[in-house]
Design a protein around this motif. Structure first.
Motif, PDB file in Angstrom:
ATOM      1  N   PRO A  28      38.391  19.523 -84.674  1.00  0.00           N
ATOM      2  CA  PRO A  28      37.348  19.133 -83.711  1.00  0.00           C
ATOM      3  C   PRO A  28      36.393  20.300 -83.462  1.00  0.00           C
ATOM      4  N   SER A  29      35.133  19.995 -83.275  1.00  0.00           N
ATOM      5  CA  SER A  29      34.152  21.042 -83.024  1.00  0.00           C
ATOM      6  C   SER A  29      34.280  21.563 -81.595  1.00  0.00           C
ATOM      7  N   GLN A  30      33.849  22.796 -81.401  1.00  0.00           N
ATOM      8  CA  GLN A  30      33.866  23.374 -80.059  1.00  0.00           C
ATOM      9  C   GLN A  30      32.971  22.572 -79.114  1.00  0.00           C
ATOM     10  N   GLU A  31      31.842  22.108 -79.626  1.00  0.00           N
ATOM     11  CA  GLU A  31      30.917  21.335 -78.808  1.00  0.00           C
ATOM     12  C   GLU A  31      31.543  20.026 -78.344  1.00  0.00           C
ATOM     13  N   ALA A  32      32.280  19.364 -79.248  1.00  0.00           N
ATOM     14  CA  ALA A  32      32.908  18.091 -78.892  1.00  0.00           C
ATOM     15  C   ALA A  32      33.949  18.288 -77.797  1.00  0.00           C
ATOM     16  N   ILE A  33      34.726  19.360 -77.892  1.00  0.00           N
ATOM     17  CA  ILE A  33      35.757  19.628 -76.889  1.00  0.00           C
ATOM     18  C   ILE A  33      35.120  19.953 -75.540  1.00  0.00           C
ATOM     19  N   PHE A  34      34.087  20.798 -75.547  1.00  0.00           N
ATOM     20  CA  PHE A  34      33.456  21.168 -74.283  1.00  0.00           C
ATOM     21  C   PHE A  34      32.740  19.984 -73.648  1.00  0.00           C
ATOM     22  N   ASN A  35      32.051  19.167 -74.461  1.00  0.00           N
ATOM     23  CA  ASN A  35      31.373  17.991 -73.920  1.00  0.00           C
ATOM     24  C   ASN A  35      32.365  17.023 -73.299  1.00  0.00           C
ATOM     25  N   ARG A  36      33.492  16.855 -73.939  1.00  0.00           N
ATOM     26  CA  ARG A  36      34.539  15.969 -73.399  1.00  0.00           C
ATOM     27  C   ARG A  36      35.054  16.511 -72.073  1.00  0.00           C
ATOM     28  N   TYR A  37      35.156  17.818 -72.008  1.00  0.00           N
ATOM     29  CA  TYR A  37      35.655  18.469 -70.805  1.00  0.00           C
ATOM     30  C   TYR A  37      34.629  18.411 -69.675  1.00  0.00           C
ATOM     31  N   SER A  38      33.359  18.711 -69.999  1.00  0.00           N
ATOM     32  CA  SER A  38      32.333  18.817 -68.964  1.00  0.00           C
ATOM     33  C   SER A  38      31.879  17.462 -68.450  1.00  0.00           C
TER      34      SER A  38
END
Length: 317
Positions: A28-38
């Motif tokens: 998973p991309s870092q962006e996908a993980i952060f977007n899911r989190y934020s």
């Protein structure tokens, strides 16, 4: 490549040439993980289960990921200002565009909010090219006197809360009940109408407000209805700032700071999922959440209406 068993639901393979193991699954991309989190309400554990990676990997990605800040084109703006706290000595000062609800500027403070903090933030926005046409705030003592050149709207909700604090929800005195009914009409009144209601109330209860309670020596005294007097004085002092929004086109300047308060609540719900953060990590996480904040996902059509009204207002000005 030779097969080397299963782990966490994935088949693992071994490459004899490079001597490395691989599951073959896409990371998973870092962006996908952060977007899911934020944008969601997921804990570290839930994210690790969803993306099938360890909790420590999720923490490392969130710690190291930096959001690209969206650039805003400077123009004419009404700014909503507020400070929110985590404990007594960690505060966040926010400056929000009243029309789009984008956060234009923020910084952290240690200790109580000061007038200088807001003046510094507004000066920074002007330095970036923003034309601050007005501000909305919750009534920090002395703030209105420091913004003589800028139209200032005192949050009507905070004013009503102050009166409720002084008079309680269900006051027993008839004078307090009448004053509370006048305050309940605050959002439906204009400046002259509200001032007339307030003056009529004062004339009717003037003798009652002047009642004194003397001490045993018969000389020293205090006013008997101090909290009622304080409620009236608060309304009288803020009268000119309670209706500043009516000097602007409809929808350009809000009469409350509810948009900033809503954002503060959203931000604190995010931080509650991650207790025990160090101050440095907390600042880092808050800054990334602010830069990733998308008002449209929460305000929808109202944000578009705000943009439309602002475009009409700025083009007319």
């Amino acid at each position: 490549m030779i097969r080397k068993g299963h782990h966490n639901g994935s088949s693992y393979w071994y490459c004899k040439t490079c001597n490395r193991y691989s599951s073959g699954r896409k990371k998973p991309s870092q962006e996908a993980i952060f977007n899911r989190y934020s944008q969601g309400t997921f804990t570290i554990k839930e994210l690790s289960q969803e993306f099938n990676i360890s909790a420590s990997t999720v923490k490392r990605i969130l710690r190291n990921y930096t959001v690209t800040k969206v650039a805003h084109t400077p123009g004419k703006v009404v700014v909503q200002m507020d400070t929110t706290y985590w404990g007594r000595n960690f505060g966040l000062v926010l400056f929000m565009d009243a029309a789009t609800h984008h956060i234009l500027h923020h910084f952290f403070i240690r200790g109580k909010e000061r007038i200088e903090d807001y003046k510094q933030g507004l000066a920074y926005l002007k330095h970036l090219g923003w034309e601050v046409a007005g501000v909305v705030a919750d009534g920090l003592s002395g703030l209105k006197n420091s913004l003589i050149q800028t139209p200032y709207q005192y949050c009507q909700f905070h004013q009503a809360q102050r009166i409720r604090q002084l008079l309680t929800l269900k006051p027993r005195m008839l004078a307090a009940q009448e004053l509370q009914r006048i305050v309940s009409r605050l959002t439906q009144s204009n400046r002259s109408e509200f001032a007339h209601l307030l003056e009529d109330w004062r004339e009717r209860w003037d003798d009652f407000l002047k009642e004194k309670t003397y001490e045993e020596n018969g000389v020293n005294f205090h006013y008997t209805h101090r909290r009622l007097r304080a409620a009236y004085r608060s309304l009288k002092e803020h009268l000119d700032q309670l209706f500043t929004y009516q000097d602007f086109p409809l929808g350009v300047m809000p009469n409350t700071n509810n948009a900033v308060e809503s954002f503060n609540s959203w931000l604190k719900r995010k931080l509650q999922l991650h207790p025990g953060l160090s101050p440095a990590r907390r600042e880092f996480l808050i800054s990334n959440l602010i830069m990733a904040y998308n008002p449209r996902s929460r305000k929808g059509t109202w944000t578009l209406v705000g943009v439309f009204l602002t475009l009409r207002w700025t083009s007319a000005g």
